[in-house]
Design a protein around this motif. Structure first.
Motif, PDB file in Angstrom:
ATOM      1  N   LEU A 191       0.911  -1.125  -0.177  1.00 22.99           N
ATOM      2  CA  LEU A 191       0.064   0.055  -0.024  1.00 22.99           C
ATOM      3  C   LEU A 191       0.792   1.334  -0.017  1.00 22.99           C
ATOM      4  O   LEU A 191       1.908   1.500   0.571  1.00 22.99           O
ATOM      5  CB  LEU A 191      -0.940   0.092   1.187  1.00 22.99           C
TER       6      LEU A 191
ATOM      7  N   HIS B  81       1.738   5.077  -2.054  1.00 20.56           N
ATOM      8  CA  HIS B  81       1.430   6.035  -3.473  1.00 20.56           C
ATOM      9  C   HIS B  81       3.052   6.642  -3.756  1.00 20.56           C
ATOM     10  O   HIS B  81       3.700   7.597  -3.457  1.00 20.56           O
ATOM     11  CB  HIS B  81       0.754   7.396  -3.314  1.00 20.56           C
TER      12      HIS B  81
ATOM     13  N   HIS C  46      -1.003  11.958  -0.827  1.00 17.76           N
ATOM     14  CA  HIS C  46      -0.452  10.664  -0.693  1.00 17.76           C
ATOM     15  C   HIS C  46       0.882  10.500  -0.614  1.00 17.76           C
ATOM     16  O   HIS C  46       1.537   9.246  -0.707  1.00 17.76           O
ATOM     17  CB  HIS C  46      -1.274   9.730  -1.558  1.00 17.76           C
TER      18      HIS C  46
ATOM     19  N   SER D 220       1.825   2.033   6.508  1.00 15.22           N
ATOM     20  CA  SER D 220       0.610   1.493   5.947  1.00 15.22           C
ATOM     21  C   SER D 220       0.645  -0.194   6.446  1.00 15.22           C
ATOM     22  O   SER D 220       0.150  -0.874   5.825  1.00 15.22           O
ATOM     23  CB  SER D 220       0.740   1.521   4.477  1.00 15.22           C
TER      24      SER D 220
ATOM     25  N   PRO E 298      -0.224   5.877   8.629  1.00 14.41           N
ATOM     26  CA  PRO E 298      -0.947   6.003   7.418  1.00 14.41           C
ATOM     27  C   PRO E 298      -0.218   6.450   6.141  1.00 14.41           C
ATOM     28  O   PRO E 298       1.136   6.724   6.512  1.00 14.41           O
ATOM     29  CB  PRO E 298      -2.002   6.976   7.764  1.00 14.41           C
ATOM     30  N   SER E 299      -0.665   6.497   5.100  1.00 17.66           N
ATOM     31  CA  SER E 299       0.163   6.651   3.814  1.00 17.66           C
ATOM     32  C   SER E 299       0.181   8.051   3.400  1.00 17.66           C
ATOM     33  O   SER E 299       0.872   8.504   2.635  1.00 17.66           O
ATOM     34  CB  SER E 299      -0.659   5.746   2.760  1.00 17.66           C
ATOM     35  N   HIS E 300      -0.773   8.862   4.335  1.00 18.48           N
ATOM     36  CA  HIS E 300      -0.520  10.213   3.970  1.00 18.48           C
ATOM     37  C   HIS E 300       0.405  10.976   4.849  1.00 18.48           C
ATOM     38  O   HIS E 300       1.108  10.341   5.809  1.00 18.48           O
ATOM     39  CB  HIS E 300      -1.612  11.039   4.419  1.00 18.48           C
TER      40      HIS E 300
ATOM     41  N   LYS F  81      -3.388  11.840 -12.385  1.00 19.65           N
ATOM     42  CA  LYS F  81      -4.152  11.876 -11.160  1.00 19.65           C
ATOM     43  C   LYS F  81      -4.280   9.987 -10.823  1.00 19.65           C
ATOM     44  O   LYS F  81      -3.152   9.314 -11.421  1.00 19.65           O
ATOM     45  CB  LYS F  81      -5.521  12.215 -11.213  1.00 19.65           C
ATOM     46  N   ILE F  82      -5.311   9.483 -10.379  1.00 18.11           N
ATOM     47  CA  ILE F  82      -5.521   8.258 -10.279  1.00 18.11           C
ATOM     48  C   ILE F  82      -5.452   7.463 -11.315  1.00 18.11           C
ATOM     49  O   ILE F  82      -4.633   6.621 -11.709  1.00 18.11           O
ATOM     50  CB  ILE F  82      -6.614   7.785  -9.451  1.00 18.11           C
TER      51      ILE F  82
ATOM     52  N   ARG G 241      -0.148   4.920 -14.280  1.00 21.53           N
ATOM     53  CA  ARG G 241       0.302   3.800 -13.518  1.00 21.53           C
ATOM     54  C   ARG G 241       1.171   3.595 -12.325  1.00 21.53           C
ATOM     55  O   ARG G 241       1.444   2.659 -11.584  1.00 21.53           O
ATOM     56  CB  ARG G 241       0.631   2.636 -14.734  1.00 21.53           C
TER      57      ARG G 241
ATOM     58  N   GLN H  55       0.192   4.617  -7.689  1.00 20.68           N
ATOM     59  CA  GLN H  55       0.319   3.811  -6.291  1.00 20.68           C
ATOM     60  C   GLN H  55       1.512   2.960  -6.244  1.00 20.68           C
ATOM     61  O   GLN H  55       2.736   3.367  -6.287  1.00 20.68           O
ATOM     62  CB  GLN H  55      -0.996   3.080  -6.163  1.00 20.68           C
TER      63      GLN H  55
END
Lengths: 790, 790
Positions: free
Chosen positions: B51, B53, B86, B123, B129-131, B207-208, B303, B306
């Motif tokens: 997990l 980014h 992220h 994570s 957390p990942s932030h 973005k994502i 891609r 993450q």
């Protein structure tokens, strides 16, 4: 015709029409009698309470009048959005002058009697609001809350290639975040298949009490800003009416030439993003109103925002100034003695549906066509066994949505909106038949981007919501998919739309719209890698504060139920439907036939999961939401295994509004029905998707309410495993069993033994995740935990 | 030193430091063992769940590394805001490298053992957390929800003239509305008394799943946009590290020169709004990561968002690629064999509080000083008689706020925020001592605008809230005043701040902040001229979903109570306080001494209004909010007059949280206390400011809950008179009397007579407003309706 040659007759006509509209606006704010000033103005002609917003009104009248000219000249299909919100008197005056107002409200006739009523009803109890409210013909945007005019305008023109929406953006509104990003909507517009938005930034310099930012930056910056946003800005500025009429007519002719050129180029195959024209119009706030009142400047200052002359009923100076002001428009040159606009002026307005107040797009229900919807049963998953693992409920849904898109591709009246989350929310299948509409630069490695597509994605929940609202308000269908936590970004937009729906439902001439459908995937229970910031299931609490007649909330427990619910939502009218569903592979429970029946009822007993065999149970285990359903069912399995004599009833809730009394919501069960499900005296353990107290709020009047024990999200979470999220909030199977045991004192020793086992299980879980960072592998079987201790 | 002369040694150092941070970031995402790659990478070294980014991380590491250089060079007081949210691994890596991480978390030591823990905790359940979450030193902005980085940055630098906040804005975040308007914050910054925000727009293109809008417009538009926003943009773009190091160092030197020049000019008296520099940095998404995975481009595409290599634990190709990737940073040239950063690299970081992770502004509680608060009793109004009409509660409050501003003028640590509503909300007195801070163009007729002022007004609730949050998070105090309905615009911002408060309260090294105080004037009951769109009292419902330990809601019934409540709020720490008060002249009830006692208790019986003489009453009439209090008291007067033998108790609620069980909220009354106020079996008529069901939600566990009948706003309203608003929602005195009568069957005939009178009064009211458009003149006496029928 080139405008430099604009005839003096045309100019005089424009000016007279403008004066007529300004006269009617001032009349609405001030007068309750003597509308044509046939007698000298007296205190008793003045309203007792003066409410309204003059500041923006004359500028908007100016724009509307000029748009009329260009509509007639080019036979345009155009309507008007009033961003400044409080300019109600302008749009009411204009639609009255063009005749649409009296057609809808015959008692507001185009004569002295009607004008008296027109004036009196404005901002008067039982009358009409001071905004461009739903009561006003030609309005599809109220603007009571600022920020969404431009997003609504773009929503309106998507798939309406023949339509132009002139959108007036106030310089106050322009400071809001949603408006500031809405300028970028031009990157999402297709010049062939969509219509045109003509933004008119109206710089009148002031908000309520402050200057406006965009009115106080150098002109060079202003131009750069809009060029940077990708527009071609036309500036015009001044306060001398005849010069301004010339300029405005000129600019509008130029703008129309630009638009035609772009449209032509596009037809000829040039699909490069065009640089659409926009207008920046700088006029004094309260233009043509009193210049100085009580020694202070009014015209051109923030003091013109509302009512420039505060007390003409009691101040003779104010009264005289008001009369002078009204007479400055020369009403006797505008209206005949019966109060009817002179025919040569009336002839300046467009006719029939070309009148902006009569444009059918502003009453979208008129244009609304049913969606072609495939049979949702065909997308069902086969439930060979209760609890088999699905592929992700929204993934299953996405094939259904794909075919909704496909079946309506030709009618071009359905779009899917989302802030860059359509794939993340697993609606993948839609990209088998369509793309994201995107007209900015493209690069080689882009996926699913095209100039024309049914999916609209921008990283702004405000834009997605605003576009969709505009799309629906003009008679189309759509779906907004969003992360659950971040739907709160549009709480206030939802408020305003729900209010619009409530009010329009009460206006017989307004037709019903397609529902605003919101799909919340990526929900609170499965934010394993995003953590606490991404966990908030409170949108439901917010939604159900609005009128019961317009809000619906659904929590389908599996994919087949989600299909049934979505089919219903897409067919429904004039609601806001909130649907919450999971995207991760999770257990599936109901066959499509069972799901259809269950979702149609909205709530029901699951006999196959229960052990009460249709008798009065010892315990009710209830659930709403996919994760709560799983954990409740697993808890019931544990209880059945270890206390087989216990009669347990499982109740699943899909339609949350079923829980409310029937007096509070049209879907509400009556008390008998409710008691027949939840009993009148047995313990109820209710596991809920969202904040637990909401269930109490919905059920506090029910017979058995004091026995209902609710678990839900209680604001505990972080980066952790899916199962641990339930443990943190005590909604896991083991805690649910313990909750049940606590309420079943009759079990005696058995209870103590089982409780100990549950606690052991929880410890085992904690130790495992601390070591491995993942849930125990057993979790793949939905019944895990049932047999682990023997 | 001119950068063109940047020594190769310096360059090599920058690159090595950057590689070290990238190495640590990849390690966090992938590794649970073998952190220094001392042995060949094996499947068992890989985390079980991947997990994180990666996409934004290398760019942020690049920026942070270069900022370190400039900090050291100029001895800057600077910290870092990570907008992209992220990019957690970057800031964790950087603060670990500079030593701050290990100082706060000694177990994450700067050696192999610590590095293993650093990697594992990321994570991971029980980890971080990942932030860029509160757990990360140097963070005052989490960024889990996007859009607020720049507003926070500006809030941080207000009144911090020596501070520079480097704010990285992601190109995804840049699409949100709040961020799009936040660029205009430069019009509100004072170059002498405030600090500097250095925005770094990080265009990594995606973005994502979508490209980012700003990354897909021509460079000319991009420049125009930021020039239009009033900034001086520096663009740099590329992917070749050594060129990019050169460019970035160059740009930062230039930026520092600009900043120094502006500061100098300002010191020399040039207060014209300067054109502050900003940076647009275009680098590939996932820079330095795998270029192609499974045949698809990763570096420079969405891609890379993450985890670029999805399954190194099971795919030998992925495992090999991961090892190659990690080794590409040449860890053996960066860390010694104990895992410690080589001393020559460690020396590149600033020291002590100059390290961005240790900047005290990012843990604002450290810097927080108590406000100087005058004695609120001195602003009290004299209550010669219960029910005398005040001047407007917020107007009275405004003198108190004025003096709070005055007393803290020198310490410059209090500001008042609002979206152009400070005057509308009647906080007029503040302008006796200060102005609105405004650095755009000024004109002759402007009121209360100055380059330096304590009032911050922009027509964006997002900006007001974001600025205030930034101001509080860096250790200062403030108050946000807003229309009640439109506070929903910042629902989601409130969510995130409340979550920040909850998490930081649990971190011993984080110090408590001043509370976020929100004053909602212009509330639902007095939107006479704005109507339905301006009516929404649901913010309370939203607020109390958050952790009880951080939320407080107050409904002072009059001006003296408002003073007492506000005094308390301004002194409090680490809460969100929501205060709802009226701005229109309305009846006043409590002397300042009574008010102080009442507000300190938060809830209480008003004996002077009651007729139970301390005995068990027949009826409890309860109220919360100014308008409900008025109508309940008037209803009680009617009942007392006409049924004098009835024993009525009046209970007023100021602190709404008192109603909750003590187990649910620290302010909650215990059941005995609650029953002693509301009885255990007598009818309770409760008139509430907001949506009525909230009271049920708060009290459903109380003994007498089934007897509590609540009235409140039920989403009925339009343009109408103040009293009619209560009638529409059945919260008026006459309906309240009828509600009471319905629950007092013992009254028999008397009841029927009085009920008829109440209905007649309502008809009389309706007829009057329909004719006159205003409420009956009698309404000036708060007891009107009592004596009208005899």
């Amino acid at each position: 015709m080139n405008n430099n040659e604009l005839s003096s007759e045309t100019l005089a006509g424009l000016d007279a029409y403008w004066r007529a509209s300004n006269y009617l606006a001032v009349g609405q704010i001030y007068l309750r009698a003597n509308p044509l000033l046939k007698e000298p103005l007296q205190s008793e002609h003045i309203k007792r309470v003066l409410l309204g917003h003059w500041g923006t009104t004359p500028g908007q009248n100016f724009i509307y009048t000029h748009l009329n000219r260009i509509i007639k000249k080019h036979d345009l299909n155009m309507f008007y959005i009033s961003g400044p919100g409080h300019g109600g008197p302008a749009m009411v005056a204009q639609t009255y002058l063009e005749g649409t107002y009296s057609e809808i409200y015959p008692e507001i006739s185009q004569d002295e009697k009607g004008m008296t009523k027109l004036f009196k009803q404005f901002s008067f109890p039982g009358g009409i609001p001071s905004h461009v409210s739903p009561e006003c013909p030609g309005s599809m945007h109220e603007g009571g809350e600022l920020g969404y005019s431009l997003s609504h305008a773009f929503g309106a023109v998507f798939d309406n290639p023949g339509l132009i929406v002139s959108c007036v953006v106030g310089d106050g509104e322009a400071e809001t975040g949603p408006l500031a990003t809405a300028w970028h909507s031009n990157k999402f517009l297709n010049p062939i298949t969509d219509g045109v938005v003509l933004p008119i930034l109206h710089l009148n310099g002031y908000k309520i009490a402050n200057p406006a930012v965009l009115a106080r930056i150098p002109e060079e910056e202003l131009k750069d800003l809009f060029k940077g946003y990708g527009w071609k800005p036309y500036l015009l500025s001044g306060d001398e009416p005849s010069t301004m009429h010339h300029q405005m007519a000129n600019v509008l002719d130029q703008v129309m030439a630009d638009i035609n050129e772009i449209k032509e180029q596009a037809q000829n195959g040039n699909i490069t993003r065009p640089c659409w024209p926009m207008i920046i119009l700088r006029t004094p706030k309260g233009w043509t109103g009193p210049k100085v009142v009580d020694g202070l400047q009014v015209e051109g200052s923030f003091r013109a925002h509302q009512v420039p002359l505060s007390d003409p009923a009691h101040s003779p100076e104010h009264l005289a100034a008001l009369e002078k002001w009204l007479l400055s428009y020369k009403p006797n040159e505008l209206f005949d003695e019966n109060g009817r606009l002179l025919p040569e002026l009336a002839a300046l307005a467009p006719v029939n549906e070309r009148r902006m107040g009569a444009n059918p797009h502003t009453n979208g229900g008129i244009l609304l066509k049913n969606l072609h919807i495939p049979d949702f049963r065909e997308y069902a998953i086969d439930i060979q066994q209760k609890g088999i693992t699905g592929q992700g409920d929204t993934l299953i849904l996405s094939s259904f949505i794909r075919d909704v898109i496909k079946l309506n591709m030709e009618s071009r009246n359905f779009r899917l909106f989302g802030p860059d989350e359509t794939l993340s929310n697993k609606l993948n299948a839609v990209f088998e038949v369509t793309n994201r509409q995107w007209n900015a630069l493209k690069e080689e490695n882009d996926d699913f981007l095209a100039n024309d597509g049914r999916v609209m994605e921008m990283l702004s929940e405000h834009q997605c919501e605003g576009w969709l609202e505009g799309y629906l308000l003009t008679g189309r269908h759509g779906l907004f998919n969003c992360y659950e936590a971040f739907i709160h970004i549009i709480d206030s937009m939802f408020n305003q739309h729900a209010k619009w729906l409530k009010v329009t439902a009460g206006l017989p001439w307004r037709r019903k719209l397609a529902s605003l459908n919101i799909l919340l995937a990526s929900h609170v229970w499965r934010q394993d890698h995003n953590g606490f910031t991404h966990q908030d299931p409170g949108f439901i609490d917010h939604v159900i504060n609005k009128k019961a007649s317009v809000v619906r909330v659904y929590l389908p427990p599996d994919a087949n139920c989600l299909l049934s619910v979505m089919d219903h939502c897409l067919r429904s009218r004039h609601y806001v439907n909130v649907v919450i569903a999971g995207k991760h592979p999770s257990p599936q429970w109901l066959s499509i036939d069972e799901a259809t029946i269950h979702c149609t009822k909205g709530i029901g007993i699951w006999p196959w999961a229960s052990s009460d065999a249709g008798q009065e149970p010892d315990l009710v285990m209830a659930c709403a939401g996919d994760v709560p359903t799983l954990e409740i069912l697993a808890a019931v399995e544990i209880l059945k295994k270890h206390i087989p004599e216990l009669k347990i009833r499982v109740v699943n809730v899909v339609d949350l509004m079923k829980l409310q009394p029937e007096s509070e919501h049209p879907h509400g069960l009556n008390d008998e029905e409710f008691d027949s499900l939840f009993t009148s005296n047995k313990p109820v353990i209710f596991s809920f998707h969202a904040y637990p107290w909401l269930i109490h709020r919905l059920t506090y009047r029910r017979t058995n309410h004091h026995n209902i024990h609710v678990r839900g999200y209680k604001e505990e979470g972080t980066i952790t495993t899916p199962f641990d999220m339930t443990v943190l909030n005590e909604t896991d199977r083991f805690n649910l069993v313990m909750d049940a045991l606590k309420r079943l004192p009759q079990l005696g020793n058995k209870s103590a033994y089982l409780k100990q086992e549950m606690e052991d299980q929880l410890i085992k879980h904690k130790l495992y995740i601390r070591e491995h960072g993942i849930d125990m592998p057993e979790i793949r079987d939905w019944k895990w935990g049932t047999d682990l201790f023997k």
